[in-house]
Design a protein around this motif. Structure first.
Motif, PDB file in Angstrom:
ATOM      1  N   ILE A 115       0.835  -1.195   0.000  1.00  0.00           N
ATOM      2  CA  ILE A 115       0.000   0.000   0.000  1.00  0.00           C
ATOM      3  C   ILE A 115       0.875   1.252   0.000  1.00  0.00           C
ATOM      4  O   ILE A 115       0.584   2.233  -0.698  1.00  0.00           O
ATOM      5  N   SER A 116       1.969   1.223   0.769  1.00  0.00           N
ATOM      6  CA  SER A 116       2.879   2.367   0.804  1.00  0.00           C
ATOM      7  C   SER A 116       3.458   2.639  -0.582  1.00  0.00           C
ATOM      8  O   SER A 116       3.577   3.801  -1.006  1.00  0.00           O
ATOM      9  N   TYR A 117       3.816   1.576  -1.281  1.00  0.00           N
ATOM     10  CA  TYR A 117       4.348   1.734  -2.640  1.00  0.00           C
ATOM     11  C   TYR A 117       3.298   2.357  -3.559  1.00  0.00           C
ATOM     12  O   TYR A 117       3.607   3.281  -4.332  1.00  0.00           O
ATOM     13  N   ALA A 118       2.056   1.863  -3.468  1.00  0.00           N
ATOM     14  CA  ALA A 118       0.992   2.404  -4.316  1.00  0.00           C
ATOM     15  C   ALA A 118       0.737   3.876  -4.000  1.00  0.00           C
ATOM     16  O   ALA A 118       0.493   4.686  -4.904  1.00  0.00           O
ATOM     17  N   ILE A 119       0.802   4.234  -2.725  1.00  0.00           N
ATOM     18  CA  ILE A 119       0.607   5.636  -2.332  1.00  0.00           C
ATOM     19  C   ILE A 119       1.704   6.511  -2.941  1.00  0.00           C
ATOM     20  O   ILE A 119       1.437   7.602  -3.462  1.00  0.00           O
ATOM     21  N   ARG A 120       2.945   6.036  -2.880  1.00  0.00           N
ATOM     22  CA  ARG A 120       4.047   6.810  -3.470  1.00  0.00           C
ATOM     23  C   ARG A 120       3.860   6.965  -4.975  1.00  0.00           C
ATOM     24  O   ARG A 120       4.138   8.033  -5.545  1.00  0.00           O
ATOM     25  N   GLU A 121       3.400   5.895  -5.627  1.00  0.00           N
ATOM     26  CA  GLU A 121       3.178   5.962  -7.066  1.00  0.00           C
ATOM     27  C   GLU A 121       2.105   6.994  -7.410  1.00  0.00           C
ATOM     28  O   GLU A 121       2.250   7.774  -8.356  1.00  0.00           O
ATOM     29  N   VAL A 122       1.025   6.999  -6.635  1.00  0.00           N
ATOM     30  CA  VAL A 122      -0.062   7.936  -6.912  1.00  0.00           C
ATOM     31  C   VAL A 122       0.391   9.372  -6.690  1.00  0.00           C
ATOM     32  O   VAL A 122       0.108  10.268  -7.509  1.00  0.00           O
ATOM     33  N   THR A 123       1.108   9.621  -5.608  1.00  0.00           N
ATOM     34  CA  THR A 123       1.561  10.988  -5.338  1.00  0.00           C
ATOM     35  C   THR A 123       2.589  11.444  -6.366  1.00  0.00           C
ATOM     36  O   THR A 123       2.722  12.655  -6.619  1.00  0.00           O
ATOM     37  N   ARG A 124       3.284  10.500  -6.983  1.00  0.00           N
ATOM     38  CA  ARG A 124       4.291  10.862  -7.992  1.00  0.00           C
ATOM     39  C   ARG A 124       3.678  11.085  -9.365  1.00  0.00           C
ATOM     40  O   ARG A 124       4.088  11.979 -10.108  1.00  0.00           O
ATOM     41  N   THR A 125       2.658  10.281  -9.704  1.00  0.00           N
ATOM     42  CA  THR A 125       2.138  10.297 -11.077  1.00  0.00           C
ATOM     43  C   THR A 125       0.778  10.962 -11.228  1.00  0.00           C
ATOM     44  O   THR A 125       0.380  11.302 -12.341  1.00  0.00           O
ATOM     45  N   ASP A 126       0.047  11.133 -10.140  1.00  0.00           N
ATOM     46  CA  ASP A 126      -1.311  11.685 -10.240  1.00  0.00           C
ATOM     47  C   ASP A 126      -1.518  12.729  -9.149  1.00  0.00           C
ATOM     48  O   ASP A 126      -2.271  12.519  -8.195  1.00  0.00           O
ATOM     49  N   THR A 127      -0.834  13.861  -9.279  1.00  0.00           N
ATOM     50  CA  THR A 127      -0.942  14.896  -8.249  1.00  0.00           C
ATOM     51  C   THR A 127      -2.355  15.461  -8.154  1.00  0.00           C
ATOM     52  O   THR A 127      -2.749  15.982  -7.106  1.00  0.00           O
ATOM     53  N   ALA A 128      -3.135  15.333  -9.231  1.00  0.00           N
ATOM     54  CA  ALA A 128      -4.527  15.798  -9.171  1.00  0.00           C
ATOM     55  C   ALA A 128      -5.309  15.048  -8.111  1.00  0.00           C
ATOM     56  O   ALA A 128      -6.256  15.576  -7.519  1.00  0.00           O
ATOM     57  N   GLY A 129      -4.913  13.796  -7.871  1.00  0.00           N
ATOM     58  CA  GLY A 129      -5.604  12.998  -6.874  1.00  0.00           C
ATOM     59  C   GLY A 129      -5.465  13.531  -5.469  1.00  0.00           C
ATOM     60  O   GLY A 129      -6.252  13.196  -4.583  1.00  0.00           O
ATOM     61  N   LEU A 130      -4.451  14.393  -5.251  1.00  0.00           N
ATOM     62  CA  LEU A 130      -4.248  14.967  -3.925  1.00  0.00           C
ATOM     63  C   LEU A 130      -5.158  16.158  -3.665  1.00  0.00           C
ATOM     64  O   LEU A 130      -5.332  16.569  -2.513  1.00  0.00           O
ATOM     65  N   PHE A 131      -5.733  16.722  -4.724  1.00  0.00           N
ATOM     66  CA  PHE A 131      -6.440  17.986  -4.566  1.00  0.00           C
ATOM     67  C   PHE A 131      -7.870  17.981  -5.106  1.00  0.00           C
ATOM     68  O   PHE A 131      -8.686  18.789  -4.665  1.00  0.00           O
ATOM     69  N   ASN A 132      -8.195  17.112  -6.041  1.00  0.00           N
ATOM     70  CA  ASN A 132      -9.448  17.227  -6.772  1.00  0.00           C
ATOM     71  C   ASN A 132     -10.472  16.172  -6.363  1.00  0.00           C
ATOM     72  O   ASN A 132     -10.120  15.110  -5.853  1.00  0.00           O
ATOM     73  N   TYR A 133     -11.750  16.492  -6.644  1.00  0.00           N
ATOM     74  CA  TYR A 133     -12.811  15.511  -6.474  1.00  0.00           C
ATOM     75  C   TYR A 133     -12.683  14.430  -7.541  1.00  0.00           C
ATOM     76  O   TYR A 133     -12.121  14.634  -8.615  1.00  0.00           O
ATOM     77  N   SER A 134     -13.246  13.281  -7.248  1.00  0.00           N
ATOM     78  CA  SER A 134     -13.354  12.247  -8.265  1.00  0.00           C
ATOM     79  C   SER A 134     -14.556  12.572  -9.151  1.00  0.00           C
ATOM     80  O   SER A 134     -15.306  13.528  -8.895  1.00  0.00           O
ATOM     81  N   THR A 135     -14.765  11.793 -10.198  1.00  0.00           N
ATOM     82  CA  THR A 135     -15.929  11.990 -11.067  1.00  0.00           C
ATOM     83  C   THR A 135     -17.154  11.356 -10.429  1.00  0.00           C
ATOM     84  O   THR A 135     -17.031  10.524  -9.526  1.00  0.00           O
ATOM     85  N   PRO A 136     -18.365  11.729 -10.858  1.00  0.00           N
ATOM     86  CA  PRO A 136     -19.578  11.183 -10.224  1.00  0.00           C
ATOM     87  C   PRO A 136     -19.635   9.664 -10.186  1.00  0.00           C
ATOM     88  O   PRO A 136     -20.045   9.076  -9.174  1.00  0.00           O
ATOM     89  N   LEU A 137     -19.233   8.988 -11.257  1.00  0.00           N
ATOM     90  CA  LEU A 137     -19.257   7.527 -11.270  1.00  0.00           C
ATOM     91  C   LEU A 137     -18.057   6.909 -10.572  1.00  0.00           C
ATOM     92  O   LEU A 137     -18.071   5.729 -10.235  1.00  0.00           O
ATOM     93  N   GLY A 138     -17.017   7.716 -10.351  1.00  0.00           N
ATOM     94  CA  GLY A 138     -15.803   7.193  -9.759  1.00  0.00           C
ATOM     95  C   GLY A 138     -14.638   7.334 -10.717  1.00  0.00           C
ATOM     96  O   GLY A 138     -14.808   7.587 -11.913  1.00  0.00           O
ATOM     97  N   LEU A 139     -13.438   7.174 -10.215  1.00  0.00           N
ATOM     98  CA  LEU A 139     -12.227   7.329 -11.019  1.00  0.00           C
ATOM     99  C   LEU A 139     -12.254   6.376 -12.215  1.00  0.00           C
ATOM    100  O   LEU A 139     -12.385   5.159 -12.031  1.00  0.00           O
ATOM    101  N   PRO A 140     -12.131   6.886 -13.441  1.00  0.00           N
ATOM    102  CA  PRO A 140     -12.208   6.013 -14.623  1.00  0.00           C
ATOM    103  C   PRO A 140     -11.210   4.859 -14.612  1.00  0.00           C
ATOM    104  O   PRO A 140     -11.552   3.740 -14.992  1.00  0.00           O
ATOM    105  N   THR A 141      -9.969   5.117 -14.164  1.00  0.00           N
ATOM    106  CA  THR A 141      -8.976   4.036 -14.156  1.00  0.00           C
ATOM    107  C   THR A 141      -9.366   2.923 -13.193  1.00  0.00           C
ATOM    108  O   THR A 141      -9.107   1.747 -13.453  1.00  0.00           O
ATOM    109  N   LEU A 142      -9.987   3.283 -12.077  1.00  0.00           N
ATOM    110  CA  LEU A 142     -10.449   2.255 -11.143  1.00  0.00           C
ATOM    111  C   LEU A 142     -11.618   1.485 -11.737  1.00  0.00           C
ATOM    112  O   LEU A 142     -11.665   0.242 -11.657  1.00  0.00           O
TER     113      LEU A 142
END
Length: 470
Positions: free
Chosen positions: A123-150
């Motif tokens: 989980i720690s590795y995945a968190i580091r990956e997200v903070t490195r590659t998807d900085t929008a995830g730290l600040f923005n809302y998700s979409t109404p249906l949910g994150l498209p990649t998920l």
């Protein structure tokens, strides 16, 4: 200090160190402020790397078990004077017994995995990956249906389970309870009737009751809901929905059989009701199984699942699959009541699904649970406990002592430091029951074994305490 590290075990070495040191502190009643052996000495005595011991101690500091003192190494931490409380089903009814105590009672009937089983590195590795590659995830809302990649990963996952769906039929939620709440608000109104299994999940009962929904109880059998009893209910009432837990049912551990599943779908079509199928433990499967959502159902089945039980309850990521029309309604309500779900948490789970980490984790988890299930069933058989069903997987057993004596059981549990989840917590009316939910991930603990044996046919309490060292 001999930590008893097993290098052939599925549990990572660091987690074994955490568990062994915590058990040593608890078992020996070590006082707060007591200094632990040096990292170098502990590593030398147990043929470990110092880095592994350091990581384990740092985890224990984060958990509040140890404290780091400058120049003094690590010491046993002082328990906090104010407690937030460690909750699980029924805790709100007996709050004093559930105070947060890292070295306290064994939660034999809780609904999640032990902390020592968790693999935080992934989980720690995945968190580091997200903070490195998807900085929008730290600040923005998700979409109404949910994150498209998920949702793309969920589509692949559901396809492997043979659940026919599509991206516009998948909605992410903040766990399964959130999904159930959205469904209740959208599909039901005060005075409506629904069918629920008994025993079943207590929080669902309370959610429905909060919204003024009438509960019609159908007994749970080893193969699913009692069909004759359900047919009687359907003749007398017109329920809007049936709530069902198909695989590794909470609390009985039983799973839906094919014949019952097919009959349920026939009844749903005949009596015009929806089936809400919860599958939060379904990823623990290691045998053939039957899901209603995987059978032809003409949009009568709404599939609900979550990663809270298998991966992390802190991430709060769940999802559901339903008709396009219903998904649109649910998405509107989801946005209205909470502005969506956590984009960051969803990105972490999407990463774990995409890189194969989650799949490998649940494979290891299934194997470990299967071992613990077999061992617990053997102990219960030896001590002549009655078991409701022999589960094909999952983490729960529904059992009761052969010598049913509620007061004696409670007294024994208190003396041994074991917290129980009694049958009343899994009844819509809180009806007394001598059945207990047992989480096999905790059942190998010496306190649990002592409880099983003390409630067995022949052994005395003094003999139990002597042979287990409790």
């Amino acid at each position: 200090m001999d930590l008893g590290i097993d290098r052939q075990a599925l549990v990572p070495v660091v987690q074994q160190i955490v568990s062994a040191v915590a058990e040593w502190i608890r078992k020996n009643g070590v006082s707060p402020g007591t200094r632990l052996p040096s990292i170098r000495q502990l590593a030398l005595d147990n043929l470990l790397s110092q880095s592994s011991v350091i990581e384990a101690f740092e985890r224990m500091v984060a958990q509040g078990l140890l404290a780091s003192r400058q120049g003094s190494g690590f010491v046993v931490a002082q328990p906090p004077t104010l407690h937030e409380g460690h909750w699980y089903e029924g805790a709100e009814r007996e709050w004093g017994a559930f105070a947060d105590n890292p070295l306290g009672e064994l939660k034999l009937g809780c609904g999640w995995l032990p902390d020592a089983w968790r693999e935080s590195d992934d989980i720690s590795y995945a968190i580091r990956e997200v903070t490195r590659t998807d900085t929008a995830g730290l600040f923005n809302y998700s979409t109404p249906l949910g994150l498209p990649t998920l949702r793309e990963q969920l589509l692949k996952h559901l396809t492997r389970l043979r659940v026919a769906t599509s991206l516009d039929r998948i909605l992410t939620t903040a766990g399964a309870s959130h999904a159930q709440d959205l469904l209740i608000r959208t599909l039901l109104k005060p005075g409506d009737s629904v069918v629920v299994e008994t025993p079943g999940y207590g929080n669902l009962y309370r959610q429905l009751a909060f919204h003024g929904v009438r509960l019609l109880e159908v007994p749970r059998t080893c193969g699913g809901p009692d069909i004759p009893a359900l047919e009687v209910l359907l003749q007398r009432h017109r329920p809007k929905c049936l709530f069902i837990h198909s695989l590794y049912h909470n609390p009985t551990g039983s799973s839906l059989c094919r014949a019952v599943a097919e009959r349920l779908l026939e009844l749903a079509a005949c009596h015009d009701f929806l089936i809400i199928e919860e599958d939060v433990y379904g990823d623990l499967q290691h045998a053939s199984c039957t899901r209603l959502a995987a059978l032809p159902h003409e949009d009568r089945v709404i599939y609900v699942a979550s990663f809270s039980k298998t991966l992390s309850s802190a991430l709060r990521v769940g999802y559901l699959s339903a008709s396009v029309t219903l998904i649109e309604q649910l998405a509107s309500l989801k946005t209205l009541t909470g502005f969506g779900t956590s984009r960051f948490a969803e990105a972490v789970v999407a990463t774990l699904l995409a890189n194969g980490t989650y799949r490998k984790w649940v494979q290891r988890l299934r194997k470990r649970l299967r071992t613990e299930m077999a061992a617990t069933l053997q102990v219960l058989e030896d001590e002549e406990w009655e078991v409701f069903a022999v589960p094909a997987g999952g983490m729960f057993l529904w059992a009761r002592p052969g010598r049913a004596d509620h007061s004696r059981l409670q007294a024994c549990a208190r003396r041994l430091g074991v917290l129980l989840s009694p049958g009343a917590l899994f009844s819509p009316t809180c009806e007394h029951s001598e059945w207990l939910r047992i989480n096999v991930a905790y059942a190998a603990d010496e306190r649990a074994v002592a409880l099983f044996r003390d409630m067995g046919p022949t052994r005395s309490t003094s003999t139990i305490l002597k042979t287990t060292g409790v």
